[in-house]
Write a protein that holds these residues in place. Structure first.
Motif, PDB file in Angstrom:
ATOM      1  N   GLU A  18       0.847  -1.198   0.000  1.00 15.60           N
ATOM      2  CA  GLU A  18       0.000   0.000   0.000  1.00 15.60           C
ATOM      3  C   GLU A  18       0.885   1.252   0.000  1.00 15.60           C
ATOM      4  O   GLU A  18       2.004   1.248   0.531  1.00 15.60           O
ATOM      5  N   THR A  19       0.374   2.314  -0.599  1.00 22.73           N
ATOM      6  CA  THR A  19       1.089   3.588  -0.613  1.00 22.73           C
ATOM      7  C   THR A  19       0.106   4.727  -0.389  1.00 22.73           C
ATOM      8  O   THR A  19      -1.093   4.583  -0.655  1.00 22.73           O
ATOM      9  N   LYS A  20       0.604   5.838   0.093  1.00 26.75           N
ATOM     10  CA  LYS A  20      -0.237   7.011   0.309  1.00 26.75           C
ATOM     11  C   LYS A  20      -0.292   7.872  -0.946  1.00 26.75           C
ATOM     12  O   LYS A  20       0.545   7.751  -1.845  1.00 26.75           O
ATOM     13  N   GLU A  21      -1.283   8.754  -0.984  1.00 26.35           N
ATOM     14  CA  GLU A  21      -1.366   9.706  -2.091  1.00 26.35           C
ATOM     15  C   GLU A  21      -0.151  10.625  -2.067  1.00 26.35           C
ATOM     16  O   GLU A  21       0.391  10.941  -1.008  1.00 26.35           O
ATOM     17  N   LEU A  22       0.259  11.060  -3.241  1.00 28.32           N
ATOM     18  CA  LEU A  22       1.447  11.906  -3.359  1.00 28.32           C
ATOM     19  C   LEU A  22       1.141  13.073  -4.292  1.00 28.32           C
ATOM     20  O   LEU A  22       0.736  12.883  -5.441  1.00 28.32           O
ATOM     21  N   GLU A  23       1.321  14.288  -3.803  1.00 28.46           N
ATOM     22  CA  GLU A  23       1.141  15.497  -4.616  1.00 28.46           C
ATOM     23  C   GLU A  23       2.502  15.884  -5.190  1.00 28.46           C
ATOM     24  O   GLU A  23       3.399  16.326  -4.472  1.00 28.46           O
ATOM     25  N   LEU A  24       2.647  15.661  -6.493  1.00 30.38           N
ATOM     26  CA  LEU A  24       3.954  15.918  -7.121  1.00 30.38           C
ATOM     27  C   LEU A  24       3.935  17.057  -8.127  1.00 30.38           C
ATOM     28  O   LEU A  24       4.993  17.474  -8.621  1.00 30.38           O
ATOM     29  N   ARG A  25       2.771  17.600  -8.431  1.00 32.71           N
ATOM     30  CA  ARG A  25       2.693  18.637  -9.466  1.00 32.71           C
ATOM     31  C   ARG A  25       3.431  19.912  -9.067  1.00 32.71           C
ATOM     32  O   ARG A  25       4.222  20.441  -9.852  1.00 32.71           O
ATOM     33  N   ASP A  26       3.175  20.399  -7.854  1.00 38.29           N
ATOM     34  CA  ASP A  26       3.799  21.659  -7.443  1.00 38.29           C
ATOM     35  C   ASP A  26       5.313  21.553  -7.396  1.00 38.29           C
ATOM     36  O   ASP A  26       6.023  22.470  -7.834  1.00 38.29           O
ATOM     37  N   SER A  27       5.825  20.433  -6.880  1.00 41.93           N
ATOM     38  CA  SER A  27       7.281  20.257  -6.787  1.00 41.93           C
ATOM     39  C   SER A  27       7.920  20.227  -8.160  1.00 41.93           C
ATOM     40  O   SER A  27       8.957  20.863  -8.397  1.00 41.93           O
ATOM     41  N   ILE A  28       7.309  19.490  -9.091  1.00 47.68           N
ATOM     42  CA  ILE A  28       7.897  19.389 -10.427  1.00 47.68           C
ATOM     43  C   ILE A  28       7.751  20.709 -11.189  1.00 47.68           C
ATOM     44  O   ILE A  28       8.647  21.110 -11.945  1.00 47.68           O
ATOM     45  N   LYS A  29       6.637  21.402 -10.981  1.00 48.20           N
ATOM     46  CA  LYS A  29       6.472  22.712 -11.640  1.00 48.20           C
ATOM     47  C   LYS A  29       7.554  23.693 -11.181  1.00 48.20           C
ATOM     48  O   LYS A  29       8.148  24.421 -11.997  1.00 48.20           O
ATOM     49  N   ARG A  30       7.806  23.721  -9.868  1.00 50.80           N
ATOM     50  CA  ARG A  30       8.859  24.621  -9.361  1.00 50.80           C
ATOM     51  C   ARG A  30      10.215  24.241  -9.914  1.00 50.80           C
ATOM     52  O   ARG A  30      11.030  25.112 -10.252  1.00 50.80           O
ATOM     53  N   LEU A  31      10.454  22.963 -10.027  1.00 53.52           N
ATOM     54  CA  LEU A  31      11.745  22.519 -10.565  1.00 53.52           C
ATOM     55  C   LEU A  31      11.886  22.926 -12.025  1.00 53.52           C
ATOM     56  O   LEU A  31      12.963  23.351 -12.470  1.00 53.52           O
ATOM     57  N   ILE A  32      10.803  22.775 -12.799  1.00 51.74           N
ATOM     58  CA  ILE A  32      10.852  23.168 -14.212  1.00 51.74           C
ATOM     59  C   ILE A  32      11.164  24.655 -14.342  1.00 51.74           C
ATOM     60  O   ILE A  32      11.956  25.070 -15.202  1.00 51.74           O
ATOM     61  N   GLU A  33      10.567  25.450 -13.471  1.00 47.78           N
ATOM     62  CA  GLU A  33      10.804  26.899 -13.530  1.00 47.78           C
ATOM     63  C   GLU A  33      12.204  27.273 -13.052  1.00 47.78           C
ATOM     64  O   GLU A  33      12.873  28.118 -13.668  1.00 47.78           O
ATOM     65  N   ASP A  34      12.682  26.636 -11.969  1.00 46.56           N
ATOM     66  CA  ASP A  34      13.983  27.003 -11.399  1.00 46.56           C
ATOM     67  C   ASP A  34      15.148  26.395 -12.171  1.00 46.56           C
ATOM     68  O   ASP A  34      16.184  27.041 -12.342  1.00 46.56           O
TER      69      ASP A  34
END
Length: 411
Positions: A98-114
């Motif tokens: 089992e795994t928990k939900e993971l919010e990855l959009r904000d982290s990857i968006k910031r990385l793309i911008e930075d």
């Protein structure tokens, strides 16, 4: 939109996985309480406080042990995954991690911008699709579509890792949390390798569930079961060879080695059942001797699985009913090995073939002791019956031992 199976669907396997998920959460809470109590006990200087904390710590440890026993009981529910229309020796399937939900959009968006100096919002749709894919793979269907869904997410992880998790510098920091399939203990890692290994483990586990579900009274069902158990063994072997320093016990080297041996043994067991199913002349000595050797090999395989489990840390996380079932299978196939030798010898008419003579010499090769202790190859009908009755007596003893072990197993 990519979706997995309906989590509200009332199926036996679905309800079992839902119970496992709830137990994982409870185990995580209990472990956090234990960690807090241990820290408080170390920091306390007052004797009265230490005594109260020690009492609380004992209570939490007791609750945690009960939760782990409940999880072990769920993992022992092998009959749910079997085909209900047949009465055969059950196979051992694995539950999904089992795994928990993971919010990855904000982290990857910031990385793309930075890092890449591009507008992260332009990648909203691909990231939303990746999020949907991860959410769907948490509840895969127990069929080839579920396997395809897990492989699809695994392939996406390969490209995500190359783009955002380059070796030597973790430019995107995400926390992947998975629960141990056998103990329910949560593990958190920031590496995509852990996510990939966990997804592959679920692929292997799904293969075991699909393999255990086939009708093993038909040749087609047995062929399909063999194929799925071999695929499971190959998946676990791939994890063992390519992912090291596992943080959870189910991804450890010893556990994966045991699972590979177990799945190969179950595949060989299905092949044996297919040979028995297609046996036209049950009195042919050569065929009976072949079946005897095959049964002896299956027994030796399960004995090796037991030794791997008992001699390593796998014993601490392996359900007790699995150990009991493996012991039953080991003794059962030992009994079948002697039974088929007895059947072939007692029913054989005429002279022995050269092949039968060589096989009997091999079967009765005594590793320890004098040459005189090895039974002679029976040349007359009386000698064959005498040796056949000796093997039949041994088969009965092994069968009684299998029944004794089965009576000692928990329901």
């Amino acid at each position: 939109r990519i979706v997995g199976s309906d989590t509200h669907a009332v199926t036996c396997r679905g309800k079992l996985q839902s119970k496992r998920s709830k137990l994982n959460v409870e185990i995580n809470k209990a472990m956090m309480l234990r960690s807090g109590a241990e820290n408080l006990h170390k920091a306390s200087t007052d004797a009265k406080t230490k005594e109260n904390v020690s009492l609380e710590l004992r209570f939490v440890n007791s609750s945690l042990q009960l939760l782990k026993e409940q999880l072990a009981e769920l993992n022992s529910s092998v009959e749910i995954y079997q085909n209900r229309e047949e009465v055969v020796m059950p196979m051992i399937p694995l539950g999904l991690k089992e795994t928990k939900e993971l919010e990855l959009r904000d982290s990857i968006k910031r990385l793309i911008e930075d890092h890449y100096h591009e507008d992260g919002e332009e990648y909203e749709d691909p990231l939303a699709e990746l999020m949907d894919l991860r959410q769907a793979m948490r509840t895969p269907t127990r069929d080839s579509h579920g396997i395809s869904l897990l492989f699809q997410y695994y392939n996406h992880l390969h490209f995500v890792e190359r783009r955002f998790f380059t070796q030597g510098r973790n430019i995107c920091r995400l926390y992947f949390e998975w629960y141990d399939s056998l103990t329910g203990v949560p593990c958190i890692q920031t590496t995509v390798a852990f996510e990939k290994a966990s997804v592959l483990f679920n692929i292997g586990s799904l293969y075991t569930q699909i393999g255990a579900r086939y009708d093993r009274t038909t040749e087609d069902g047995l062929d399909s079961a063999v194929d799925n158990f071999l695929r499971a063994a190959g998946t676990f072997e791939f994890i063992k060879e390519n992912f090291s320093h596992a943080p959870s016990s189910d991804l450890g080297t010893d556990c994966l080695r045991m699972l590979v041996q177990l799945m190969l043994g179950q595949a060989r067991e299905c092949l044996f059942e297919k040979s028995v199913l297609g046996l036209e002349d049950g009195n042919d000595l050569d065929l009976c001797l072949e079946l005897s050797q095959e049964a002896a090999h299956i027994s030796a395989t399960y004995d090796e699985v037991l030794r791997t489990a008992i001699d390593t840390t796998v014993k601490e996380c392996m359900p007790y009913s699995w150990l009991c079932l493996l012991q039953v299978k080991r003794e059962h196939y030992r009994a079948l090995a002697d039974y088929y030798v007895a059947k072939g010898l007692v029913n054989h008419q005429g002279e022995l073939t050269e092949r039968a003579v060589e096989t009997l010499q091999y079967l009765h090769d005594v590793q320890q002791g004098d040459e005189d202790e090895r039974p002679a190859v029976p040349r007359t009908e009386e000698q064959r019956r005498y040796l056949g009755r000796a093997h039949l007596r041994e088969a009965l003893l092994m069968h009684e031992e299998a029944l004794r072990v089965n009576r000692m197993c928990p329901d």
